[in-house]
Motif scaffolding. Structure first.
Motif, PDB file in Angstrom:
ATOM      1  N   UNK A  68      -0.739   2.242  -6.631  1.00 24.63           N
ATOM      2  CA  UNK A  68      -2.393   2.563  -7.280  1.00 24.63           C
ATOM      3  C   UNK A  68      -2.119   3.991  -7.343  1.00 24.63           C
ATOM      4  N   UNK A  69      -0.842   4.783  -6.614  1.00 22.60           N
ATOM      5  CA  UNK A  69      -0.529   6.506  -6.669  1.00 22.60           C
ATOM      6  C   UNK A  69       0.416   5.975  -7.365  1.00 22.60           C
ATOM      7  N   UNK A  70       1.119   4.911  -8.052  1.00 24.98           N
ATOM      8  CA  UNK A  70       1.554   5.335  -9.482  1.00 24.98           C
ATOM      9  C   UNK A  70       0.607   5.227 -10.882  1.00 24.98           C
ATOM     10  N   UNK A  71      -0.040   4.783 -10.464  1.00 21.09           N
ATOM     11  CA  UNK A  71      -1.526   4.437 -11.326  1.00 21.09           C
ATOM     12  C   UNK A  71      -2.031   5.640 -11.889  1.00 21.09           C
ATOM     13  N   UNK A  72      -2.852   6.104 -10.725  1.00 24.44           N
ATOM     14  CA  UNK A  72      -3.574   7.875 -11.017  1.00 24.44           C
ATOM     15  C   UNK A  72      -2.061   8.629 -11.473  1.00 24.44           C
ATOM     16  N   UNK A  73      -1.226   9.232 -11.091  1.00 20.93           N
ATOM     17  CA  UNK A  73      -0.093   9.448 -12.658  1.00 20.93           C
ATOM     18  C   UNK A  73      -0.628   9.383 -13.591  1.00 20.93           C
ATOM     19  N   UNK A  74       0.338   8.097 -13.799  1.00 23.01           N
ATOM     20  CA  UNK A  74      -0.065   7.661 -15.403  1.00 23.01           C
ATOM     21  C   UNK A  74      -1.237   8.258 -15.576  1.00 23.01           C
ATOM     22  N   UNK A  75      -2.363   7.757 -15.342  1.00 21.94           N
ATOM     23  CA  UNK A  75      -3.718   8.128 -16.018  1.00 21.94           C
ATOM     24  C   UNK A  75      -3.467   9.482 -16.354  1.00 21.94           C
ATOM     25  N   UNK A  76      -3.693  10.532 -15.127  1.00 20.17           N
ATOM     26  CA  UNK A  76      -3.916  11.973 -15.136  1.00 20.17           C
ATOM     27  C   UNK A  76      -2.940  11.861 -16.661  1.00 20.17           C
ATOM     28  N   UNK A 110      -6.494  -5.468  -8.553  1.00 24.30           N
ATOM     29  CA  UNK A 110      -5.612  -5.424 -10.348  1.00 24.30           C
ATOM     30  C   UNK A 110      -7.022  -4.345 -10.338  1.00 24.30           C
ATOM     31  N   UNK A 111      -8.721  -4.717 -10.450  1.00 25.88           N
ATOM     32  CA  UNK A 111      -9.249  -3.391 -10.890  1.00 25.88           C
ATOM     33  C   UNK A 111      -9.325  -2.872 -10.333  1.00 25.88           C
ATOM     34  N   UNK A 112      -8.818  -2.683  -8.907  1.00 31.47           N
ATOM     35  CA  UNK A 112      -9.280  -0.833  -8.336  1.00 31.47           C
ATOM     36  C   UNK A 112      -7.620   0.022  -8.808  1.00 31.47           C
ATOM     37  N   UNK A 113      -7.373  -0.561  -9.252  1.00 32.13           N
ATOM     38  CA  UNK A 113      -6.380   0.064 -10.057  1.00 32.13           C
ATOM     39  C   UNK A 113      -6.040   0.696 -11.329  1.00 32.13           C
ATOM     40  N   UNK A 114      -6.128   2.637 -10.753  1.00 33.78           N
ATOM     41  CA  UNK A 114      -6.863   2.659 -12.171  1.00 33.78           C
ATOM     42  C   UNK A 114      -6.288   2.526 -13.193  1.00 33.78           C
ATOM     43  N   UNK A 115      -6.710   2.083 -14.485  1.00 36.15           N
ATOM     44  CA  UNK A 115      -6.073   1.841 -15.321  1.00 36.15           C
ATOM     45  C   UNK A 115      -6.203   0.467 -15.978  1.00 36.15           C
TER      46      UNK A 115
END
Length: 158
Positions: A68-76, A110-115
């Motif tokens: 989740x942290x990695x996905x948040x950084x990628x989406x940002x 999967x859905x809770x992970x951003x992106x």
């Protein structure tokens, strides 16, 4: 597994009563002694000790938080970039999970992970259709989900 939990709690309660000290600390010591006893006598119980499932669940939670942290950084990065370089797409993800609750848990993670977003299931619940915000390599996305979420779910439920 329920029998093991009940047995472990009973051993902790017996320890607390025999110690003649009624505190949470004494109960906790009895609980951990019960885990050790269950581990030592696991061959008589004919099943794996339930505590290994607790450890596997904790690992799954840690993997989810990391992803989740990695996905948040990628989406940002995608949102804050001046040019739109993201390539959204839909992939068909074949799963090896067997039960409905396992597939539902995978879809939720999967859905809770951003992106990412699970849009649909196949009729036999063996294929998930996932929308991703940025997809460079479909095989890498599938391998990433298999190695993180699906592997963790399998360790918890097997």
């Amino acid at each position: 597994m329920a029998l093991q939990i009940l047995l472990n709690l009973s051993l902790a309660l017996i320890w607390m009563l025999l110690s003649n000290e009624y505190s949470f600390g004494t109960f906790l010591v009895g609980y951990f002694l019960g885990v050790v006893l269950l581990y030592l006598f696991r061959s008589f119980l004919k099943v794996d000790i339930y505590f290994s499932k607790v450890v596997a669940f904790a690992k799954l939670v840690v993997v989810f938080i990391k992803e989740m942290i990695i996905a948040n950084i990628n989406v940002a990065k995608i949102v804050l970039s001046p040019k739109m370089t993201a390539k959204p797409g839909i992939i068909a993800y074949p799963t090896e999970l067997k039960s409905g609750i396992e597939v539902t848990l995978l879809a939720s993670l999967i859905t809770l992970t951003p992106g990412t977003l699970v849009m649909s299931f196949s009729d036999d619940q063996k294929v998930l259709y996932i929308h991703t915000l940025d997809i460079d390599n479909k095989e890498a996305v599938i391998a990433g989900i298999k190695e993180t979420f699906e592997k963790g779910i399998s360790e918890v439920t097997d």
